[in-house]
Design an enzyme around this catalytic site. Structure first.
Site, PDB file in Angstrom:
ATOM      1  CB  VAL A 273      -0.965  -0.037   1.066  1.00 54.09           C
ATOM      2  CG1 VAL A 273      -1.504   1.480   1.159  1.00 54.09           C
ATOM      3  CG2 VAL A 273      -1.757  -1.237   1.096  1.00 54.09           C
TER       4      VAL A 273
ATOM      5  NE  ARG B  57      -0.225   1.954  11.231  1.00 54.39           N
ATOM      6  CZ  ARG B  57      -0.038   0.806  11.545  1.00 54.39           C
ATOM      7  NH1 ARG B  57      -0.810  -0.109  11.617  1.00 54.39           N
ATOM      8  NH2 ARG B  57       1.484   0.551  11.934  1.00 54.39           N
TER       9      ARG B  57
ATOM     10  CB  ALA C 224      -3.037  -3.503   4.222  1.00 52.28           C
TER      11      ALA C 224
ATOM     12  CE1 TYR D 101      -1.242  -9.889   5.276  1.00 50.12           C
ATOM     13  CE2 TYR D 101       1.348  -9.933   6.076  1.00 50.12           C
ATOM     14  CZ  TYR D 101       0.486  -9.683   5.214  1.00 50.12           C
ATOM     15  OH  TYR D 101       0.679  -8.909   4.028  1.00 50.12           O
TER      16      TYR D 101
END
Length: 192
Positions: free
Chosen positions: A118, A124, A128, A162
């Site tokens: 990104v 943020r 993503a 993740y």
């Protein structure tokens, strides 16, 4: 739109995505005066790999997903906006022997998420997470029940993203690799 115009447009689009990936993944050369040249070589390598993937993989084995920001066209018309990629992720169906050895017996292949980036000014903001969800949706559309990815162990924001999305570490490279100049990675997996 003519075929030639579409091809030129797609080449320009691929080049913009490659530039985003190059900026994100290029490591500065140890000697500053060689960095520009090193970056151009790296960009050529990224472009070559992307073109190979697009040319030789069927749609059910590779896809590059892009989040683009539309900007007004230079002509002032609404006919075609100039698009600027702010994020990209690739997903492919592969069967790398070393990774298959870490999975359930009988697994013939797996969906692999790669090259997610990104643009710094858009981090943020959920891009993503959106790219990751889209990659998982592509895997599910291919009737796959899991996805794997590698992430650098020192990339804490990505590791946290993740983990929050349900990925678990199934293998980690030894941190001694760092003494050889190699950033150790985690191999992470999510099942659904």
């Amino acid at each position: 739109m003519t075929t030639q115009h579409r091809q030129q447009g797609s080449v320009a689009e691929v080049r913009r995505v490659v530039a985003l990936q190059t900026d994100a993944f290029h490591t500065a050369a140890p000697v500053a005066m060689f960095d520009g040249m090193a970056k151009r070589f790296f960009e050529a390598e990224v472009l070559s790999e992307m073109l190979k993937k697009l040319k030789f993989n069927p749609d059910d084995m590779f896809v590059s997903l892009v989040i683009e920001l539309a900007a007004p066209s230079s002509e002032g018309s609404s006919a075609r906006d100039v698009l600027s990629p702010i994020g990209v992720v690739e997903i492919s169906y592969i069967a790398q022997r070393e990774t298959l050895a870490l999975l359930d017996p009988g697994t013939e292949g797996y969906c692999y998420i790669a090259s997610m980036v990104v643009a710094p000014t858009w981090r943020r903001r959920g891009a993503a997470a959106a790219l990751l969800a889209a990659a998982e949706a592509a895997a599910a559309a291919w009737n796959e029940r899991q996805a794997l990815l590698h992430v650098y162990q020192d990339n804490e924001p990505a590791v946290q993203l993740y983990r929050k999305a349900g990925y678990e570490v199934i293998h980690q490279q030894n941190k001694l690799w760092a003494t050889l100049g190699v950033r150790p990675r985690f191999l992470m997996r999510k099942r659904w």
